[in-house]
Motif scaffolding. Structure first.
Motif, PDB file in Angstrom:
ATOM      1  N   SER A 164      42.762  76.712  -9.624  1.00 42.14           N
ATOM      2  CA  SER A 164      41.320  76.857  -9.808  1.00 42.14           C
ATOM      3  C   SER A 164      40.667  75.494  -9.969  1.00 42.14           C
ATOM      4  O   SER A 164      41.331  74.494 -10.242  1.00 42.14           O
ATOM      5  N   LYS A 165      39.356  75.484  -9.798  1.00 46.43           N
ATOM      6  CA  LYS A 165      38.501  74.324 -10.081  1.00 46.43           C
ATOM      7  C   LYS A 165      37.367  74.826 -10.963  1.00 46.43           C
ATOM      8  O   LYS A 165      36.666  75.761 -10.592  1.00 46.43           O
ATOM      9  N   ARG A 166      37.220  74.210 -12.120  1.00 45.43           N
ATOM     10  CA  ARG A 166      36.164  74.656 -13.023  1.00 45.43           C
ATOM     11  C   ARG A 166      35.907  73.577 -14.078  1.00 45.43           C
ATOM     12  O   ARG A 166      36.709  72.653 -14.238  1.00 45.43           O
ATOM     13  N   PRO A 167      34.792  73.692 -14.810  1.00 43.00           N
ATOM     14  CA  PRO A 167      34.525  72.721 -15.885  1.00 43.00           C
ATOM     15  C   PRO A 167      35.603  72.786 -16.963  1.00 43.00           C
ATOM     16  O   PRO A 167      36.254  73.824 -17.154  1.00 43.00           O
ATOM     17  N   GLU A 177      32.782  68.181 -15.394  1.00 43.25           N
ATOM     18  CA  GLU A 177      32.181  69.344 -14.750  1.00 43.25           C
ATOM     19  C   GLU A 177      33.128  70.058 -13.800  1.00 43.25           C
ATOM     20  O   GLU A 177      32.938  71.236 -13.496  1.00 43.25           O
ATOM     21  N   SER A 178      34.151  69.359 -13.312  1.00 41.76           N
ATOM     22  CA  SER A 178      35.081  70.005 -12.384  1.00 41.76           C
ATOM     23  C   SER A 178      36.467  69.411 -12.563  1.00 41.76           C
ATOM     24  O   SER A 178      36.700  68.252 -12.217  1.00 41.76           O
ATOM     25  N   LEU A 180      40.779  70.078 -11.913  1.00 42.36           N
ATOM     26  CA  LEU A 180      41.701  70.757 -11.012  1.00 42.36           C
ATOM     27  C   LEU A 180      42.854  71.325 -11.832  1.00 42.36           C
ATOM     28  O   LEU A 180      43.481  70.600 -12.613  1.00 42.36           O
TER      29      LEU A 180
END
Length: 342
Positions: A164-167, A177-178, A180
């Motif tokens: 996933s990619k998320r904060p 903010e992003s 990995l």
């Protein structure tokens, strides 16, 4: 020269990872497959081990230890190496270990509090090591096969999946903010570079994470800081040793989210928070009168102050009493010994 074991590991693990995805994108013995293997081999050749001894009395030694080991990757033609910054905190001596087991002294170039990146440069020229190309995680998708490369005495490669990619908000007053997230986890993740199938650098290893999916399934893995965050600040890091975003208020607390509230789980000794009377177990209800219920909101409200030493007003629940506590924040970097070179 890369060892035969590492070369075989790259080919075997990547082939198995692609096959598990439902079929090879580039079958063995085809030009496309060979090009992929060549790119990944070149990428791994640029990975080095990073060994650090922190200064006597370093504050960071309490959590990181004085002796630290991880990885880094050459990103510049002059031997500039990218790693994770916490390895370099308050470093007294730094050395890198190349693929042919040569130990070379190095100096710190930058530590960036905002992103978590660290830069260093060997004191003698690196020979025969080509810098890796910087990729981008923007086009990366969940399910993509990626390679995690480890340098030093435990040099190895591991194939993983981008989950996933998320904060991400860290308990140590950190937010990006992003981030990995990959799985399965790699034990020696500190500073380990993450590569895509083209051998392009996607990120730098930071943490072991017990819930890379961000839900109740508790799938373990690793967090990587995306190299996209490096591109706009790289010249500034080389010039000044940190980015402007790193010069922000710091309280000196370790925090977590509990039931829609921010709870203080640790207060650093001699920190602004301790001086102001903040204590372990306190619940932060608001910052400057604005309600906060997540770490992200907590940090961003603090960092909205323009100066690192601004006064910040917290509304906290201490036991059964709601109190107003004013904290005079400070620049985190002023509490740490700067590595020689920065």
């Amino acid at each position: 020269m890369l060892t035969r074991r590492i070369l075989l590991r790259i080919g075997t693990t990547f082939t198995l990872a692609l096959a598990a995805a439902g079929g090879l994108q580039a079958a063995p013995q085809t030009p496309a497959y060979q090009a992929m293997m060549d790119a990944l081999t070149r990428a791994h050749a640029a990975v080095v081990g990073v060994q650090v001894v922190a200064a006597e009395g370093a504050r960071s030694a309490e959590s990181l230890g004085r002796e630290r080991a991880g990885s880094g990757v050459v990103i510049g033609p002059d031997g500039l190496i990218l790693t994770i910054g916490y390895l370099l905190l308050e470093a007294e001596t730094i050395q890198i270990v190349t693929q042919d087991d040569k130990a070379l002294p190095a100096r710190a170039v930058a530590y960036d509090l905002a992103t978590g990146f660290g830069l260093l440069r060997p004191l003698v020229p690196l020979r025969g090591v080509a810098p890796v190309p910087l990729g981008s995680a923007v086009q990366a998708r969940a399910g993509d096969s990626v390679m995690v490369s480890v340098g030093g005495e435990e040099a190895d490669v591991t194939m993983a999946r981008l989950v996933s990619k998320r904060p991400f908000s860290g308990y140590w007053e950190y937010h990006i903010e992003s981030a990995l997230f990959t799985s399965p986890p790699v034990r020696n993740h500190s500073g380990a570079p993450l590569f895509n199938e083209r051998g392009e650098l996607l990120g730098i290893g930071s943490l072991f994470i017990g819930d890379v999916l961000g839900d109740s399934r508790r799938v373990p893995g690793n967090l990587f800081v995306p190299v996209d965050l490096l591109r706009p600040i790289l010249p500034e890091l080389e010039r000044t040793g940190s980015s402007a975003a790193s010069r922000r208020p710091w309280l000196g607390v370790t925090s977590t989210e509990q039931g829609g509230r921010v709870q203080i789980v640790r207060v650093n000794a001699d920190s602004p928070a301790q001086s102001a009377g903040l204590a372990t177990g306190d619940l932060v209800l608001a910052v400057d009168g604005e309600k906060v219920s997540t770490l992200e909101a907590f940090y961003k409200r603090i960092w909205a102050h323009p100066n690192p030493d601004d006064e910040i007003r917290l509304t906290v629940l201490q036991g059964a009493e709601v109190r107003q506590i004013t904290i005079k924040a400070m620049d985190r970097m002023k509490t740490l010994r700067r590595p020689a070179g920065i």
